[in-house]
Scaffold this motif. Structure first.
Motif, PDB file in Angstrom:
ATOM      1  N   LYS B   9       0.761  -1.284  -0.140  1.00 41.20           N
ATOM      2  CA  LYS B   9       0.088  -0.076  -0.070  1.00 41.20           C
ATOM      3  C   LYS B   9       0.902   1.017   0.002  1.00 41.20           C
ATOM      4  CE  LYS B   9      -4.202  -2.019   2.103  1.00 41.20           C
ATOM      5  NZ  LYS B   9      -4.369  -2.636   1.022  1.00 41.20           N
ATOM      6  N   PHE B  90      -2.683   2.658  -9.313  1.00 39.60           N
ATOM      7  CA  PHE B  90      -3.960   2.121  -9.295  1.00 39.60           C
ATOM      8  C   PHE B  90      -3.716   0.815 -10.332  1.00 39.60           C
ATOM      9  CE2 PHE B  90      -6.583   4.190  -6.295  1.00 39.60           C
ATOM     10  CZ  PHE B  90      -5.949   5.598  -6.376  1.00 39.60           C
ATOM     11  N   GLY B 105      -8.464  -1.307  -7.578  1.00 42.95           N
ATOM     12  CA  GLY B 105      -7.408  -1.665  -6.127  1.00 42.95           C
ATOM     13  C   GLY B 105      -7.537  -0.334  -5.594  1.00 42.95           C
ATOM     14  N   SER B 106      -7.173  -0.405  -4.128  1.00 49.59           N
ATOM     15  CA  SER B 106      -7.066   0.762  -3.335  1.00 49.59           C
ATOM     16  C   SER B 106      -5.899   1.621  -3.367  1.00 49.59           C
ATOM     17  CB  SER B 106      -7.131   0.319  -1.896  1.00 49.59           C
ATOM     18  OG  SER B 106      -6.147  -0.785  -1.549  1.00 49.59           O
TER      19      SER B 106
END
Lengths: 110, 113
Positions: B9, B90, B105-106
């Protein structure tokens, strides 16, 4: 070169206001136009538009496509602070991928 | 149903280092995409894949490589990171060419110092 342009780039309004976001495009093989809302993380899907003049509506949000003018608008009525986000417009040019505009950053103040 | 999962992340890299970003989807989608997002520039397509074993260049492919060895995974590699690659990345996937509602996706926030 295919291009998608959004305006304004940023906007500040107060709760209860109505806003209109604009998206114009130049693509060689238009298939559809999509709107997304992006809050803190991933964009989430709002609308897909393929036919001119037919309004798509979801609660206080609505959108319409004008193929003659190569543009679309996204309307938000009675805005709330939860509407604060980046709104992205994208066009499918039949190339198996989406072309995105720069986004409009909307800020709704209480 | 996890949808589209990106790892890591967050990451900070030094100039010249390499890294791989992983995108995994469990929806049996054929199409997968890597975008980067920079302030005021929207989402720009880096590379994409229309099926297992295939890849193609997008709008801003320089400095990146990709692989799609398995249908569910799409990897984005930076061989020699540069500060200009500082961005939010992303991954997205879609079932077919209709592009109805990409699933994103995050995101991965990458900083190159």
């Amino acid at each position: 070169e295919d291009k998608v342009v959004q305006s304004p780039l940023s906007l500040v309004v107060h709760e209860g206001d109505t806003v209109t976001l604009n998206c114009s495009y130049e693509v060689t093989n238009f298939r559809s136009l999509l709107w997304y809302k992006q809050e803190k993380k991933a964009p989430t899907f709002l609308f897909m538009l393929t036919s001119s003049g037919i309004e798509k509506k979801s609660g206080r949000l609505s959108s319409i496509l004008d193929k003659k003018e190569l543009s679309s608008i996204l309307n938000i009525t009675a805005t709330q602070t939860g509407d604060s986000a980046i709104y992205l417009c994208a066009v499918d040019n039949q190339g198996g991928k989406l072309i995105f505009g720069q986004g409009t950053e909307l800020s709704v103040k209480p | 149903n996890a949808g589209v999962t990106q790892t890591p992340k967050f990451r900070v890299l030094k100039t010249g280092q390499s890294m791989t970003l992983l995108c995994a989807q469990d929806m049996n989608h054929e199409y997968m995409y890597w975008y980067r997002q920079d302030p005021g520039m929207g989402l720009r397509l880096i590379h994409y894949s229309v099926g297992e074993g295939t890849t193609a260049k997008g709008e801003v492919p320089d400095g990146y490589n990709v692989s799609r060895l398995k249908k569910q995974n799409f990897l984005l590699g930076l061989e020699s990171a540069a500060p200009s690659q500082t961005s939010v990345y992303f991954c997205a996937s879609s079932y077919d060419r209709e592009n109805y509602g990409y699933t994103f996706g995050s995101g991965t926030r990458l900083t190159v110092v």
